[in-house]
Design an enzyme around this catalytic site. Sequence first.
Site, PDB file in Angstrom:
ATOM      1  N   GLU A  82      -6.852 -10.634  -6.255  1.00  0.00           N
ATOM      2  CA  GLU A  82      -5.889 -10.080  -5.288  1.00  0.00           C
ATOM      3  C   GLU A  82      -4.883 -11.150  -4.900  1.00  0.00           C
ATOM      4  O   GLU A  82      -5.259 -12.291  -4.625  1.00  0.00           O
ATOM      5  CB  GLU A  82      -6.575  -9.615  -3.995  1.00  0.00           C
ATOM      6  CG  GLU A  82      -7.372  -8.362  -4.112  1.00  0.00           C
ATOM      7  CD  GLU A  82      -7.919  -7.880  -2.774  1.00  0.00           C
ATOM      8  OE1 GLU A  82      -7.261  -8.083  -1.737  1.00  0.00           O
ATOM      9  OE2 GLU A  82      -9.014  -7.303  -2.783  1.00  0.00           O
ATOM     10  N   GLU A 100     -14.617  -9.503  -0.964  1.00  0.00           N
ATOM     11  CA  GLU A 100     -14.392 -10.373   0.209  1.00  0.00           C
ATOM     12  C   GLU A 100     -15.640 -10.445   1.077  1.00  0.00           C
ATOM     13  O   GLU A 100     -15.638 -10.039   2.252  1.00  0.00           O
ATOM     14  CB  GLU A 100     -13.189  -9.886   1.012  1.00  0.00           C
ATOM     15  CG  GLU A 100     -11.886 -10.022   0.231  1.00  0.00           C
ATOM     16  CD  GLU A 100     -10.624  -9.784   1.040  1.00  0.00           C
ATOM     17  OE1 GLU A 100     -10.704  -9.079   2.064  1.00  0.00           O
ATOM     18  OE2 GLU A 100      -9.567 -10.299   0.665  1.00  0.00           O
TER      19      GLU A 100
HETATM   20  C1  BG6 Z   1      -7.965  -7.661   1.171  1.00  0.00           C
HETATM   21  C2  BG6 Z   1      -8.754  -6.459   0.772  1.00  0.00           C
HETATM   22  O1  BG6 Z   1      -8.461  -8.052   2.393  1.00  0.00           O
HETATM   23  O2  BG6 Z   1      -6.592  -7.552   1.402  1.00  0.00           O
HETATM   24  C3  BG6 Z   1      -7.941  -5.242   0.430  1.00  0.00           C
HETATM   25  O3  BG6 Z   1      -9.690  -6.746  -0.226  1.00  0.00           O
HETATM   26  C4  BG6 Z   1      -6.725  -5.176   1.314  1.00  0.00           C
HETATM   27  O4  BG6 Z   1      -8.781  -4.112   0.522  1.00  0.00           O
HETATM   28  C5  BG6 Z   1      -5.870  -6.404   1.046  1.00  0.00           C
HETATM   29  O5  BG6 Z   1      -5.985  -4.012   1.198  1.00  0.00           O
HETATM   30  C6  BG6 Z   1      -4.553  -6.425   1.776  1.00  0.00           C
HETATM   31  O6  BG6 Z   1      -4.754  -6.197   3.117  1.00  0.00           O
HETATM   32  P1  BG6 Z   1      -3.991  -5.064   3.921  1.00  0.00           P
HETATM   33  O7  BG6 Z   1      -4.640  -5.054   5.222  1.00  0.00           O
HETATM   34  O8  BG6 Z   1      -2.574  -5.501   3.958  1.00  0.00           O
HETATM   35  O9  BG6 Z   1      -4.181  -3.813   3.151  1.00  0.00           O
END
Ligand code: BG6
Length: 480
Positions: free
Chosen positions: A376, A182
């Site tokens: 993701e 990211e």
């Molecule tokens: C992304 C990141 O921003 O979202 C992860 O690459 C992160 O590291 C994921 O965990 C989900 O976000 P969060 O804040 O719910 O863990």
Amino acid sequence: MSAFRFPKHFLWGGALAANQAEGAYLEDGKGLSTVDLLPAGEARRAMMKGEVPSLTPLDGQFYPSHEAIDFYHRYPEDIALFAEMGFKALRVSIAWARIYPTGEDAAPNEAGLLFYDNLFDELLAHGIQPVVTLAHFDVPVNLVGKYGSWRSRELVALFETYAITVFKRYMDKVKYWLTFNEINMLLHLPFLGAGLVFKEGDPIKQIQYQAAHHQLVASALAVRACHEIIPDAKIGCMLAAGNFYPYTCNPEDVFLGMEKDRESYFFIDVQSRGEYPGYAKRFFKDHGLSIEMQPEDAAILKQHTVDYIGFSYYSSRTTSTDPEIIKNMTSGNVFGSVANPYLQKSEWGWTIDPKGFRITANQLHDRYQKPLFVVENGFGATDSILPDGSIDDTYRIDYLKRHIAEMAEAIQDGVDIIGYTSWGCIDIVSASSGEMKKRYGYVYVDRDNEGNGSMKRMKKKSFDWYRKVIASDGANLGGE
Ligand code: BG6
């Protein structure tokens, strides 16, 4: 059964990051990483933005990354569960400070290298491809104190050395790489994204874009090294994606939406097209920014562009120029967004928009004409264990089902998507909040926000559902 079958070689799997899963934060010679300084609770957000009172952990604070879910010691058990679901790929990251504890050591830390050797061997023994991020929100803390992290050009060569070390070591084991997780997070949470710490009066935008330039050059140098050392590997960039919708068709709103998207596309335009776009040059001029570049940088960026576009997608975003409308904001993977009246939100205020996933994938395809890898996607929610010991996460299944269905549509639109690794396939520490309570996994981990719990792993209802999705090449989204 949905009519659409994903290609046989599609990389189904899950994703994790070192700092949110491994724990063992100083074990086997690992140095302190920036994320190890982020406490749970109130203080976390200001620190992620760059207000960092101390470069050592403070007494009386709880630091969730220090133990995380102890993946460092428990990965064989976890990988066996991923294999049972039929994973073809697992995205993990290497903690830079495990390999170079201070970031500038004369030789790499053999124990750190060995850990990832064992991890990758375990994955490969189960037929799971490692997909490896070089930097997932972590910088060795020594480099923050000594150089100011990515604001300094010094980091470029140090990162290149680290990348070369791991490419050489894992050349036979890892064929999918990503440079910076990211990368656009640097503009929103600069300490989390790039280890940037600010003092009062610092020219924040100037520092951010200078650091961005250093990361972009370092990313291109990593691409060069990867292509030279592992010619049969693919290396990608990684964008926190999710398009902005204009709140209305007022051209002012539409233009603002375009500008907001460009704030993020800027990074990928450089990494994928190999040069600074005209709109960025104008932005620098309008804001009085002057980015120091070395004479060789333009050629480095142009010649070493990424092979594929990795991205995360959790939600779309909405923007407006109307001062009344922007009073109604919501969160969504950290990026501020106006609440979209057509869409529901998660418990953490993240907008749920499966169609937005298809729109985002199509736009990335139209813009870059390179394979996409969804590294993701997922649904953070509170789970509870029922009296019979089961965990019914139907809401998570519903989110994932609707997103995978839209991904199938995108592929049928002609978008080349090579894989899907859903986020936090086993519960891990939340990056933005530091909580354990915000869970994404198919596998539950007995651990709470304060660090209590046995760390026991338990299958949720979604475990079996995802197993069937993969076994049917994505045709069975209903769990029959
Ligand atoms: C992304 C990141 O921003 O979202 C992860 O690459 C992160 O590291 C994921 O965990 C989900 O976000 P969060 O804040 O719910 O863990």
